[in-house]
Enzyme design. Structure first.
Site, PDB file in Angstrom:
ATOM      1  N   ASN A 197       0.836  -1.192   0.000  1.00 25.83           N
ATOM      2  CA  ASN A 197       0.000   0.000   0.000  1.00 25.83           C
ATOM      3  C   ASN A 197       0.875   1.247   0.000  1.00 25.83           C
ATOM      4  OD1 ASN A 197      -2.818   1.259   0.480  1.00 25.83           O
ATOM      5  ND2 ASN A 197      -1.498   2.274   1.984  1.00 25.83           N
ATOM      6  N   GLU A 198       0.712   2.067  -1.027  1.00 25.76           N
ATOM      7  CA  GLU A 198       1.317   3.391  -1.127  1.00 25.76           C
ATOM      8  C   GLU A 198       2.822   3.409  -0.862  1.00 25.76           C
ATOM      9  OE1 GLU A 198      -0.894   6.171   1.229  1.00 25.76           O
ATOM     10  OE2 GLU A 198      -2.737   5.887   0.082  1.00 25.76           O
ATOM     11  N   GLU A 414      -8.708   3.083  -2.550  1.00 22.65           N
ATOM     12  CA  GLU A 414      -9.100   3.997  -1.477  1.00 22.65           C
ATOM     13  C   GLU A 414      -9.653   5.274  -2.086  1.00 22.65           C
ATOM     14  OE1 GLU A 414      -6.120   4.983   1.424  1.00 22.65           O
ATOM     15  OE2 GLU A 414      -5.454   2.898   1.643  1.00 22.65           O
TER      16      GLU A 414
END
EC number: 3.2.1.21
Length: 510
Positions: A197-198, A414
């Site tokens: 994630n990210e 998201e």
């Protein structure tokens, strides 16, 4: 000459997407529902282990760099920590029922590496395996598909202590061993895996500006950090993350994909950047800003190397892929996850005085990105100082990905906005979140237009988040949830108006 042609091509692409952004915006106000999206389009909510689970010392879990960071004085805005968070570790059955009641199709959550391997490597903690088996089974029993993230920033503290974690290539093998255990134990039921994630966020925030764990930096003469190198470490971290993702993808494809029938991707944090003016230098600056954000990671995974603008501007500080590494990395994903919240203006930073002073990775792009132009902001602001509401950016970003990367399958992993958490706001008032309803309505309308009118290959949309939760350096000062969590009354969950809106949205096919 080839470099110049590439710049011209990308400049034209930015101009084309910018023009699309200025097209008829009536879709932003259109009525939409589940039926407005293609059959099989996935709607869900998203979370992360550290922000939601709590129970940090329960059943053999080991410490992470975020446990250490959040317990360091002055690192968290409200001086809180995530030791309890919203206690989803113990309340997952209740939360799964909330998703079911709304009509959600999927739940994106992350596995805590240190619940599986308390020290990052070594013995497997069967209690951690048992917990995630229970969560996965509870979701499936309610007809909710698990989308599992393997790493959402919670690096085992033991690996940071042993060899500085993502700064050392040893982590490639250690993470791959952890990932393979997850494939073995959960892959018969999990059909969508997200490796990271990210990575852009944790490379920059953790190793350039030092505002997130592990808090390494050299900017501002090391006033806020004790160690690090802001000009090199973010690129080393990013390089090792890319190689780790590719290694894990290779393992999954060779050993598990055919038998388990799943797919594997990665989730990126992506702002959209609009040129501040129609000057060529600002259009090129907007492209460079995107190169140093999304392109930093997605270009290697699609094309086998970093963007040319990064190569030319970062020089020897940017690691190099060997031929075999490039082949391993290229094409190593089945889908692209996009975490998109906001849009900024971008302009050329001709003097780069701040960059000269800071000498860090953020300044390398030679751009200035801000949410305002003159005295006007680009959109209304949510609670977070960085989050401005610009729905048109969603459509522009989807079209950019379509044209630059060949229209790969995309999940919006998201999207959401926050309200402030304040003792001056009553629970009754906090449940009235009309601004959040409008945010999701308008962003979904923009997304729907990108699919229906532009042919963008978007497969799903995950709301951040189901619950108010612990928001990293912001602590509990920010509320992103569809459900209000009462931090003063046993973490009880209360539906905000946005829950009722989403329930209606998801159960209407008109």
């Amino acid at each position: 000459m080839a470099h110049r042609r590439l710049i011209m091509t990308m400049t034209k692409m930015m101009m084309m997407v910018t023009m699309m952004m200025m097209m008829d915006k009536t879709c932003i106000c259109a009525d939409i529902s589940r039926g407005s999206f293609p059959k099989g389009f996935v709607f869900g909510t998203a979370s992360s282990a550290f922000q939601h689970e709590g129970a940090v010392k329960a059943e053999g879990r080991g410490p992470t760099i975020w446990d250490t960071f959040s317990h360091t004085f002055g690192k968290i805005t409200d001086f809180s920590n995530a030791d309890v968070a919203v206690d989803q570790y113990h309340r997952y059955e209740e939360d799964v029922q909330l998703m079911k009641n709304m009509g959600m199709d999927a739940y994106r959550f992350s596995i805590s590496w240190t619940r599986i391997f308390p020290n990052g490597v070594g013995h497997i903690n069967e209690a951690g395996i048992d917990h995630y088996n229970k969560l996965i089974n509870a979701l499936l029993a309610k007809g909710i598909e698990p989308y599992v993230t393997l790493y959402h920033w919670d690096l085992p503290q033991a690996l940071h202590d042993r060899y500085l974690g993502w700064l050392n290539p040893q982590i490639i093998n250690d993470f791959a061993a952890y990932a393979e255990v997850c494939f073995q134990r959960f892959g018969d039921r999990v059909k969508h895996w997200i490796t990271f994630n990210e990575p852009h966020t944790f490379a920059i925030q953790g190793y350039d500006v030092g505002l997130q764990a592990p808090g390494r930096c050299t900017i501002l003469f090391k006033l806020t950090c004790r160690e690090g190198n802001s000009s090199t470490e973010p690129y080393i971290v990013g390089h090792n993350v890319i190689l780790t993702h590719a290694t894990v993808s290779d393992i999954y494809r060779k050993k598990y994909k055919a038998k388990q029938g799943g797919s594997l991707g990665i989730a990126f944090d992506v702002m959209w950047f609009e040129p501040e003016s129609n000057k060529t230098e600002d259009i090129e600056a907007a492209q460079r800003a995107q190169d140093f954000q999304l392109g930093w990671f997605l270009d290697p995974l699609m094309f086998g190397d970093y963007p040319s603008s990064m190569r030319s501007r970062v020089g020897s500080r940017l690691p190099v892929f060997t031929g075999s590494q490039s082949s391993l990395v290229k094409g190593s994903l089945d889908f692209v996850g996009i975490n998109h919240y906001t849009t900024y203006y971008a302009r050329n930073n001709a003097t780069n005085l701040i960059g000269t002073l800071l000498h860090d990775a953020v300044s390398d792009s030679g751009t200035v990105t801000l949410p305002f132009k003159g005295l006007s902001t680009i959109g209304d602001r949510a609670s977070s100082i960085w989050l401005y509401i610009v729905p048109r950016g969603m459509r522009s970003l989807m079209n950019y990905i379509k044209h630059r990367y060949g229209n790969p399958p995309v999940f919006i992993t998201e999207n959401g906005m926050d309200d402030p958490n304040s003792i001056l706001i009553s629970r009754k008032d906090a449940l009235k979140d009309a601004k959040r309803i409008k945010y999701h309505h308008d962003y979904l309308s923009s997304l729907q237009a990108s699919i229906k009118e532009d042919g963008c290959n978007v497969k799903g949309y995950f709301v951040w988040s189901l619950l108010d939760n612990w928001e990293w350096a912001a602590g509990y000062s920010s509320r992103f949830g569809l459900y209000f969590v009462d931090y003063r009354d046993n973490l009880k969950r209360y539906p905000k108006d946005s829950v009722h809106w989403f329930t209606s949205f998801l159960n209407s096919t008109s």
